[in-house]
Scaffold this active site. Structure first.
Site, PDB file in Angstrom:
ATOM      1  N   GLU A   1     -46.925  -5.589  14.388  1.00  0.00           N
ATOM      2  CA  GLU A   1     -46.073  -4.829  15.322  1.00  0.00           C
ATOM      3  C   GLU A   1     -45.365  -3.664  14.633  1.00  0.00           C
ATOM      4  OE1 GLU A   1     -43.504  -7.430  17.561  1.00  0.00           O
ATOM      5  OE2 GLU A   1     -45.147  -8.028  18.859  1.00  0.00           O
TER       6      GLU A   1
ATOM      7  N   GLU B   1     -50.654 -11.922  21.052  1.00  0.00           N
ATOM      8  CA  GLU B   1     -49.478 -12.787  21.170  1.00  0.00           C
ATOM      9  C   GLU B   1     -48.963 -12.781  22.601  1.00  0.00           C
ATOM     10  OE1 GLU B   1     -46.140 -11.895  18.716  1.00  0.00           O
ATOM     11  OE2 GLU B   1     -47.372 -11.413  16.983  1.00  0.00           O
TER      12      GLU B   1
END
Ligand code: GLA
Length: 658
Positions: free
Chosen positions: A148, A304
């Site tokens: 991320e 995710e």
């Protein structure tokens, strides 16, 4: 395609949080949950390199071997997302600095300046070690670069970032005169005489230079991308043929994913819709469509999601029974070839111990674990869609430059760009119409309908491409606040929409004389035409040159002025007629629905739902029609004469009749 032969089902697996004795149980229970993949090592740097240059890989060898023996494939992370304490101690200058000059401390994660040379040196050294050691491990199925990027720190205002920004500007502009011109520094005595005087746009007494702010956004996205590319380059030196990805964060405002997507082999995404927000399915669906679009239509990976609650909102609601399955199928239907979670086993310590996991604190005999097991079993039967694409005839233009510029200070009205774009997207979602997102300037040739919400910043070339949609016989819809500024944020004078005499002004047959934001809760009525309804947010005085006025403002500052116009193209010229719509206001949902109906009719696109179905979605992928009910009530939907009953948060799919 994504290169996988079945839908990947898995999670982040953080074995370093657990004693060895747990690892065998993990593999056994993962198998029981039908898990195919585990993402390992995302936060393992401190364990892998406890002291500078001292590596400890044996535990990871053992974990990967155990997973392999258990038939679980591994998405191996490069472990660079959270540098160890020793790096912060040895190189405090590697820690990021906020806009106000505060340096952030060690003690959470992502505590590195994107331009830190120390971080870069140590991170790349670790990536060499990992790639060299595991490139031919039989469990390896993909590489997961960092984690991320930019989630917590995207912009840093430290000295190294300032130097890197100057280098980036020198490369972009070549001369200081060119920078002065581009940034409009004649204003407020901001002229520079050499690059050494230029800094990062940290906190300042009043409004900062808009072009400097925009360039700093572009630079910050590029600085993170450079880190990703360097890691990916190292991995590729050792490992060919294994796909490389890094996990995106949906509509993440701070990095330009159009620029990033070219540098991954497969797009992957992390998505955490708020279970307490009944409208979150709009963002969720749009996010899936964006991921597919970033990869040029190719399948992508849901890297995710949470099986139930997260831990980072003020109040963290669980997913209602069924919602986890619904969100997972929503991803598959919109192009995902993987459904993965954060994380496998719920942590007992650390800041994420209250974040749900596939294996919750309660253990296997829990609602969450049972739902996960059932889903794993179900997805294993959906191989037929793997590798297939979704076909959309509608494209919505999404543009990070516009996002950054329209949310700047010192503009006519503060705006949430994403919320605005989603209001246009939602009109199509409610009708079950497939939508792609497209980059400003990209070819629009494959689409019958192109929608351009608040494209505030655009090059002439990008606006010309949009104008061509209507002139080549398709349907173009352009909203207010489009084509206002060029890529350096200089206003296009003479009626916006690319400025005086632009191809877009001609295609639309209108020019914008004056803008007038509405007070935030104010609505105005549109009357006097074939389209009626309520609008919010914005009004304008529009000069109509060659277009039909379909609705005018009935009240507000712009009472009596045209609000919605349509210009027909090529009706008598032998080519298929196209239409160019201009919408000088923000339609409320009912008005948007009425407009979508008209635009679809113009473009010759038939909607799956005969009337808007808020809260329900449908989409076709790989020969299956997926239908999902995102509401807490049972819903009945009819598509092409066939009726489905959907339970609250229910999802259904079946092969489409051929
Ligand atoms: C992100 C991160 C994960 C985890 C989750 C929690 O997606 O990548 O490591 O922190 O958020 O929601």
């Amino acid at each position: 395609m994504s290169g996988f032969s079945s839908i990947r089902f898995g999670a982040d697996y953080n074995p370093e949080q657990w004693p060895k004795a747990v690892w065998d149980e993990d593999v056994r229970l993962m198998r029981g949950a039908h898990m195919t993949s585990a993402t390992v090592g995302v936060f393992s740097w401190a364990k892998l390199e406890p002291r500078p240059g001292e590596y400890n890989f044996e535990w990871l060898d053992e974990v990967l071997d155990k997973l392999h023996e258990g038939g679980i494939r591994v998405i191996l992370a490069t472990a660079t997302a959270s540098p160890p304490a020793w790096l912060a101690r040895l190189h405090p200058e590697s820690l990021p600095v906020k806009e106000d000059g505060t340096r952030l401390n060690f003690g959470s994660r992502q505590h590195f300046s994107p331009s830190s040379s120390a971080y870069r040196t140590y991170a790349m050294r670790l990536v060499h070690q990992i790639a060299a050691r595991y490139h031919s491990h039989p469990a390896l199925e993909a590489w997961h670069i960092n984690n991320e990027y930019g989630c917590h720190v995207s912009h840093s205002y430290d000295d190294e970032s300032a130097a890197a920004f100057r280098a980036w500007l020198t490369e972009r502009y070549g001369t200081i005169e060119a920078l002065n011109e581009a940034w409009g520094t004649a204003f407020w005595s901001q002229a520079y005489s050499e690059f050494a005087e230029v800094g990062v746009p940290a906190q300042a007494p009043a409004h900062r230079n808009p072009a400097q702010l925009l360039d700093f956004n572009r630079f910050s996205s590029d600085a993170l991308l450079a880190l990703h590319r360097e890691e990916a380059g190292i991995v590729r030196e050792y490992s060919q043929g294994v796909p490389i990805t890094t996990n995106f964060m949906g509509f993440f405002p701070r990095v330009d994913y159009w620029r990033w997507a070219e540098h991954v082999d497969v797009v992957s995404d992390d998505a955490y819709p708020d279970p307490a927000d009944p409208d979150s399915y709009v963002l969720l669906s749009a996010e899936r469509d964006l991921m597919r679009s970033l990869g040029g239509g190719k399948p992508w990976l849901l890297m995710e999601q949470a099986p139930s609650a997260v831990n980072w909102r003020d109040r963290n609601m669980p997913k209602a029974p069924g919602m986890n399955r619904l969100h997972s199928l929503n991803a598959v239907a919109r192009g995902a070839d993987a459904v993965c979670y954060f994380q496998w086993r719920q942590s007992v310590a650390g800041a994420e111990k209250f974040h749900s996991a596939m294996l919750p604190h309660f253990g296997t005999e829990s609602r969450i674990h049972r739902e996960v097991q059932d889903l794993g079993r179900e997805l294993a039967g959906l191989d037929a869609v793997v590798g297939t694409e979704v076909k959309a005839q509608v494209a919505i233009v999404l543009d990070w430059d516009s996002w950054w510029a329209i949310e700047q200070e010192a503009v006519p009205a503060s705006r949430d760009y994403l919320e605005t774009v989603l209001a246009w997207y939602a009109g199509f979602l409610r009708r079950g119409v497939e939508v792609d997102f497209t980059r400003a300037g990209a070819s629009t040739a494959g689409y019958q309908l192109v929608v351009v919400p608040v494209l505030h910043v655009a090059s002439t070339a990008a606006l010309d491409e949009l104008a061509s949609v209507a002139t080549r016989g398709n349907t173009l819809v352009v909203s207010y606040q489009s084509g206002v500024l060029d890529p350096q944020l200089h206003a296009y004078t003479g009626g916006y929409l690319g400025g005086v005499g632009s191809a877009l002004q001609q295609a639309l047959g209108v020019a914008v004389e004056e803008v007038a934001p509405l007070a935030s809760a104010e609505t105005v009525t549109l009357l006097d035409g074939s389209i009626q309804g309520a609008a919010t947010d914005w009004q304008e005085r529009v000069e109509v040159r060659d277009a039909e006025v379909l609705a005018s403002f009935d009240d507000g500052f712009a009472a009596g002025q045209p609000a919605i116009t349509r210009r027909e193209h090529g009706a008598n010229s032998g080519i298929a007629p196209g239409a160019a719509w201009y919408v000088g206001t923000q339609p409320t949902a009912p008005l948007m629905d009425a407009l979508v109906e008209r635009w679809l009719a113009d473009a010759g696109i038939s909607a799956a739902f005969a009337a808007p179905e808020p809260g329900v979605e449908t989409i076709v992928r790989g020969g299956f029609r997926f239908t999902g009910n995102h509401t807490a009530e049972p819903r009945t939907v009819t598509i092409a004469g066939k009726t489905w009953e959907l339970e609250p948060y229910g999802a259904h799919y079946e092969p489409i009749a051929t």
